[in-house]
Design a protein around this motif. Structure first.
Motif, PDB file in Angstrom:
ATOM      1  N   PHE A   1       5.722  24.101 -37.496  1.00 20.06           N
ATOM      2  CA  PHE A   1       6.683  24.407 -38.566  1.00 20.06           C
ATOM      3  C   PHE A   1       7.121  25.863 -38.444  1.00 20.06           C
ATOM      4  O   PHE A   1       6.287  26.764 -38.365  1.00 20.06           O
TER       5      PHE A   1
ATOM      6  N   LEU B   1      10.918  21.950 -37.107  1.00 20.83           N
ATOM      7  CA  LEU B   1       9.687  21.661 -36.375  1.00 20.83           C
ATOM      8  C   LEU B   1       9.982  21.865 -34.898  1.00 20.83           C
ATOM      9  O   LEU B   1      10.800  21.143 -34.314  1.00 20.83           O
TER      10      LEU B   1
ATOM     11  N   THR C   1       1.692  24.388 -43.631  1.00 15.04           N
ATOM     12  CA  THR C   1       2.661  24.063 -42.579  1.00 15.04           C
ATOM     13  C   THR C   1       2.286  22.764 -41.858  1.00 15.04           C
ATOM     14  O   THR C   1       3.115  22.174 -41.168  1.00 15.04           O
TER      15      THR C   1
ATOM     16  N   PRO D   1       4.562  19.236 -43.165  1.00 13.67           N
ATOM     17  CA  PRO D   1       5.751  18.740 -42.463  1.00 13.67           C
ATOM     18  C   PRO D   1       5.411  18.176 -41.079  1.00 13.67           C
ATOM     19  O   PRO D   1       5.988  17.177 -40.647  1.00 13.67           O
ATOM     20  N   VAL D   2       4.460  18.808 -40.403  1.00 12.07           N
ATOM     21  CA  VAL D   2       4.030  18.300 -39.089  1.00 12.07           C
ATOM     22  C   VAL D   2       3.473  16.890 -39.239  1.00 12.07           C
ATOM     23  O   VAL D   2       3.830  15.973 -38.481  1.00 12.07           O
TER      24      VAL D   2
ATOM     25  N   ARG E   1      12.377  12.091 -42.673  1.00 14.02           N
ATOM     26  CA  ARG E   1      12.201  13.144 -43.667  1.00 14.02           C
ATOM     27  C   ARG E   1      12.241  12.526 -45.067  1.00 14.02           C
ATOM     28  O   ARG E   1      13.099  11.699 -45.357  1.00 14.02           O
TER      29      ARG E   1
ATOM     30  N   GLN F   1       5.552  23.980 -48.032  1.00 13.39           N
ATOM     31  CA  GLN F   1       6.307  23.645 -46.821  1.00 13.39           C
ATOM     32  C   GLN F   1       6.783  22.188 -46.824  1.00 13.39           C
ATOM     33  O   GLN F   1       7.838  21.881 -46.298  1.00 13.39           O
TER      34      GLN F   1
ATOM     35  N   GLU G   1       9.844  22.360 -48.924  1.00 11.74           N
ATOM     36  CA  GLU G   1      10.930  23.013 -48.172  1.00 11.74           C
ATOM     37  C   GLU G   1      11.509  22.061 -47.120  1.00 11.74           C
ATOM     38  O   GLU G   1      12.721  21.988 -46.927  1.00 11.74           O
ATOM     39  N   TRP G   2      10.619  21.357 -46.436  1.00  7.97           N
ATOM     40  CA  TRP G   2      11.042  20.408 -45.398  1.00  7.97           C
ATOM     41  C   TRP G   2      11.880  19.276 -46.014  1.00  7.97           C
ATOM     42  O   TRP G   2      12.891  18.847 -45.448  1.00  7.97           O
TER      43      TRP G   2
ATOM     44  N   ALA H   1      15.371  20.582 -47.056  1.00  6.84           N
ATOM     45  CA  ALA H   1      16.280  20.976 -45.970  1.00  6.84           C
ATOM     46  C   ALA H   1      17.031  19.800 -45.359  1.00  6.84           C
ATOM     47  O   ALA H   1      17.878  19.988 -44.485  1.00  6.84           O
TER      48      ALA H   1
END
Lengths: 331, 331
Positions: free
Chosen positions: A219, A228, B241, B244-245, B254, B267, B270-271, B274
């Motif tokens: 990230f 990513l 982080t 999102p991974v 997503r 995160q 945020e992911w 976005a």
């Protein structure tokens, strides 16, 4: 009176005809590209017994997990797996940004059109090629590149789109299982992010049901936007003993049906077989040199040796492409 | 005639009454434990616009991915996350097989009932405790132990089963989203195999939609039977982080809606934010010292500081447990 009787007769005939059509539709063969025989019968029998309410083998829909290998099981993998053609095309596309590749192996050979020499470097050369072409960009960028490539790239021998070299009988099997409440998954040694952009369109399998090998991602913020980044480091190898590990990690349930075509699928089949209750283990045996390829024990790609012995010993279903399939590819 | 008219009148009244009941049922509040207010309205508005055919914000069902943190978002995490109670109970259960633990930290303190001293060793002590209690057995054995523990273990302060300390308003939200075609996932820093044995029963979320931190597993043959052994080595940390991974790795799509309660979820939010199109980002804010706990910026567990600032700045939904929820736990 006669007219009325005639009308009743006509109506009766119509009703009977409709009933017959309905019965025929109900009994329509869900696997029309499969020849009648042991393999097809074993599939139909298994599905019948695990879905029949009150059957001692009944499995609730939530537990009807079916896992399929991809290369050689759902689409052709000869003379080399499809993802390798993607790698070669990416090397060529990226070459202008890498003048050093003109003299550096394994890239130099590929740029000269000599993939065989490039791959003579073995796993290490292959890994270097994969990292150079699959890492260093974001997941969104990579998905976009795969999406574009897969809609145009064609097999060098057949001239068909790779996605038209999926196996029609297996597409029917996937649909048949889903119609019977199964959740279908891909468990492939191939790259997870190489498959996800197109498996829903081609196989009806959504990204969250696709499991494969992966590289690490990280990230990061790029101009205030989270991305990513794909890193040049192996995260997970979803092959051989990695397949049961991947199944447990991603699904968390044991399949009741699994299909593969090579020794790389042996542990997935063993893991499936070791659960309680009714189980189905299947192998696609490449026996059709005329319509596809014929290979097994001595092939460097998709070698089927120990798994074939185990299938024979344990009575797993071995599907002969030549004998069991009416057609190979979608028409 | 009068009788007939009366009958018609009665029939009309009955039909109207039935129609009213049907209308009321249709309009029944899907979130009855939520007070009317901005938070509830923002959820209902979001679901309405992404599910309304022809709306500019319409999202096809397959893309309606909703992700939820677990600890502090779906159930209580104070004074320490539930999994830590499991660790402590496992240390006690395993102690007879480990006489060396009587003098070895962090085990010795725990066996004396002093968890605080045990955890003074920080992350390293915690890791050692987790590995000693979570590794060295098969995945099936571990799942069985978790299943037994979770049906009897109770919170030391409330005396309730931990699974009865889930948040009723969030259970309603999960059901409401699923009724509107969303696929609900858990994205937790907690152990994936600690959650999967009970999330379907408690949250209606099946194992394959539960993502969490994990240790490595290895395929082995034990007396001719394949097992997956749990190894004392970290595989993946699904926090900060890592969220999102993990979302990308396990789901490959997503989310359009995400809910968390701490900086560990920042995160993920945020992911989610976005992506293109309508998005919903939510935080559960622990503001209810009377009915649950009140904590945020200075808490060592579930610290909510930077994510709260970002939520305020970006207009994400912040749910105040005290003001927005009629009840906290299922009754």
């Amino acid at each position: 009176m006669k007219t009325a009787r005639t009308q009743i007769l006509i109506a009766s005939v119509l009703i009977c005809a409709l009933a017959l059509v309905a019965t025929a539709a109900h009994a329509a063969d869900p696997l029309p590209s499969w020849n009648d025989g042991k393999a097809k019968q074993s599939i139909v029998d298994f599905v019948a017994k695990v879905t029949k309410d009150g059957s001692p083998d009944f499995v609730p829909p939530a537990d009807r997990i079916a896992t399929f290998d991809n290369d050689g099981t759902l689409w052709s993998e000869q003379p080399v797996p499809v993802q390798l053609y993607f790698v070669l095309d990416r090397v060529k596309a990226l070459a202008p940004q890498h003048p050093e590749w003109n003299t550096k192996e394994p890239f130099a050979s590929i740029l000269k059109g000599d993939a065989k020499s490039a791959l003579a470097g073995g796993d290490r050369a292959l890994l270097e090629l994969v990292m150079a072409t699959h890492a260093g960009l974001t997941t969104d960028e990579f998905a976009q590149i795969v999406k574009q490539w897969i809609t145009t790239a064609k097999h060098p021998r057949t001239g068909r789109l790779f996605t038209d070299m999926t196996y029609q009988p297996m597409l029917e099997l996937l649909a048949y299982l889903r119609a019977n409440g199964f959740k279908t998954f891909i468990i492939s040694g191939g790259g997870i992010e190489f498959m996800r952009p197109w498996t829903e369109r081609v196989y009806g399998i959504p990204p969250e049901q696709v499991i494969g090998s992966s590289i690490k991602t990280q990230f990061e913020m790029q101009n205030g936007k989270p991305v990513l980044m794909r890193l040049p480091a192996i995260d997970f190898v979803d092959d051989k003993t990695g397949k049961p590990v991947g199944i447990n990690k991603f699904i968390g349930r044991r399949p009741i049906l699994a299909f593969g075509n090579s020794d790389g699928d042996q542990q997935m089949l063993e893991w499936t077989a070791a659960g309680n209750g009714a189980r189905f283990m299947g192998l696609v045996h490449h026996t059709d040199a005329k319509r596809e390829w014929a290979y097994d024990r001595k092939s460097s790609i998709g070698k089927l040796d120990k798994a074939l012995d185990e299938a024979t010993a344990k009575g797993w279903t071995v599907v002969s492409m030549k004998d069991d399939w009416k057609i190979i590819f979608p028409q």
